[in-house]
Design an enzyme around this catalytic site. Structure first.
Site, short mmCIF file in Angstrom:
data_model
loop_
_atom_site.label_atom_id
_atom_site.label_comp_id
_atom_site.label_asym_id
_atom_site.label_seq_id
_atom_site.Cartn_x
_atom_site.Cartn_y
_atom_site.Cartn_z
N ASP A 100 -55.04 6.58 -23.80
CA ASP A 100 -55.28 6.45 -25.23
C ASP A 100 -55.14 7.81 -25.89
O ASP A 100 -55.46 8.84 -25.28
CB ASP A 100 -56.69 5.92 -25.49
N HIS A 142 -50.48 10.28 -32.87
CA HIS A 142 -51.76 9.61 -32.63
C HIS A 142 -51.90 9.03 -31.24
O HIS A 142 -52.99 8.62 -30.85
CB HIS A 142 -51.97 8.51 -33.68
#
Length: 465
Positions: free
Chosen positions: A365, A157
């Site tokens: 991110d 992730h």
């Protein structure tokens, strides 16, 4: 009949879907598992002394979960240590913040072994196992050691770092080798796939075949990007809830006719909060005519308070927000509202809808689902503008946002200024394109694409798209 077994560090599906915070693993996996009637296995978040290995089975929010308690040493070495002090900063391109200790590494291996030993009796012969995130990279290897032949997938992730960054980690080769115990390794972006493949070829002597198949360490796996999304239909329904409406109206009243810039993040050095505050300060300095006519609401939920880097960040943000308000505030205007608390997902939906500018400007991110929730919350007849970092995984999909370099305060400041003055026709055109992407690439597609690919043997992958 086969089940989907999801394994993650924490198991926390909200009993009430509206309670979930913005973005994150919990909302995405809960939506997927409710449809599949699968099992979610992981750490309960609690510690016991001594470690017992006992499982607690329950149903939470329509999801069957199996919870394992760890001991205090596990928490300190595996979670606070290797996961959050070693891998997290390294994978977010901050080797200067990496704290590596051999005991952290040992705790990481120990907990992954405990996960494997405890999960093993729950695995049926036809079950598909889907391991989530950087906490559990070695889990596939430990399951294979114990004879598990099932198809096992892994999804990361967070970003995968460039090979020169990764090579600063002691025992980096062993970490990468454990990735080759999976049948399928998923990443958020093509950039992450390229970084992983680059390491495998140059540092592990891997051979790259067609369809993303990589051969190394005596195994063949597939590496592919599966950009995660939100449950768009559910989120749009949340907007109609009583609580979302309440917070939307509350924010409109609070704005008093002013434009609102909004940031919603976990308090983390990867989110670029200092740079965002500085960019906002630059906007105020360069545009005195805006004074009194806008404000920035930054919601930054505190996390990992026991890690020194987070304590230091919190102190710097407190000082910076105080400096900005001290320089520009008046008796009837506070330019920066800085809030360190969590809000429910339905509350955030209303707050998003009231914001004229959504600021999503991380320094690095994996995906950033806040960007997608902000878009999903907008009024189609008067949508706000998303200002998005080029280093967020979402930037690969959300090209109609105003893409910025978060390290340039002028770049971010100018994008905000452009967003505030953007004609309605352009705002609607950009939003319609973004929203179409949010709906098309939702969490169900993420789940379906990954599981379909995981179920398909490598010899048949040429036909899988």
């Amino acid at each position: 009949m086969s089940r989907l077994i999801v394994v993650s560090n924490r198991v926390n599906p909200p009993a009430d879907p509206g309670v979930g915070t913005a973005g994150g693993l919990a909302m995405a996996l809960s939506a997927a598992l409710r449809e599949d009637k699968g099992l979610w296995f992981g750490w309960s978040g609690h510690t016991v002394e001594p470690y017992t290995g006992q499982l607690s089975m329950q149903v939470v929010g329509g999801v069957t979960v199996a919870l394992l308690d760890l001991d205090t040493q596990d928490e300190q070495e595996y979670y606070n240590g290797y996961a959050n002090r070693t891998l997290w900063p390294l994978f977010h391109y901050r080797p200067d913040l990496v704290n590596y200790e051999r005991s952290f590494d040992e705790g990481y291996e120990r907990v992954n072994t405990r996960f494997a030993e405890t999960l093993l009796p729950l695995i049926g012969p036809d079950d598909i196992i889907w391991v989530q995130d950087y906490h559990l990279i070695p889990l596939g290897r430990e399951l294979r050691k114990r004879g598990v032949k099932n198809r096992i997938g892994f999804f990361l992730h967070i970003p995968w770092p460039a090979r020169r960054i990764l090579s600063t980690l002691p025992r980096h080769a062993e970490l990468v080798e454990s990735m080759f115990s999976y049948d399928l390794v998923g990443f958020q972006t093509e950039d992450d796939v390229e970084a992983f493949t680059d390491y495998a070829i140059h540092d592990a002597g891997a051979a790259l075949e067609k369809d993303g198949v990589i051969s190394a360490y005596g195994r063949r796996i597939r590496a592919r990007a599966f950009p995660i999304g939100i449950d768009a239909t559910d989120f749009e329904a949340t907007l109609k809830s009583e609580r979302a409406e309440l917070f939307y109206k509350t924010m409109l009243n609070s704005q008093a006719g002013r434009k609102m810039l909004l940031g919603v993040d976990r308090l983390d050095y990867s989110k670029g909060l200092e740079e965002r505050f500085t960019a906002y300060e630059t906007l105020l300095a360069n545009n005195p005519g805006m004074h009194g006519h806008l404000f920035l609401l930054q919601i930054a939920t505190r996390s990992r308070d026991e890690v020194d880097a987070y304590q230091d960040l919190r102190g710097r943000l407190d000082n910076l927000s105080g400096k900005i308000n001290g320089a520009y505030a008046t008796v009837d205007w506070v330019p920066l509202r800085y809030v360190n608390r969590a809000y429910r997902r339905d509350e955030l939906a209303g707050i998003y809808r009231a914001a004229d500018i959504g600021l999503v400007t991380p320094l690095r991110d994996g995906m950033n689902l806040v960007a997608k929730e902000y878009v999903a919350a907008q009024d189609p007849e008067n949508p706000g503008v998303l200002v998005l970092s080029q280093f967020a995984g979402a930037a690969e999909q959300m090209k109609e946002a105003l893409i910025v370099n978060p390290l340039s305060r002028e770049d971010v400041s100018e994008a905000v200024h452009r967003g505030l003055s953007m004609p309605l026709k352009e705002r609607k055109r950009r939003w319609e394109s973004l929203m179409e992407n949010v709906r098309r690439n939702d969490v169900s597609r993420w789940r379906d694409d990954f599981v379909a690919c995981l179920k398909t043997p490598i010899t048949e992958l040429a036909g899988v798209e």
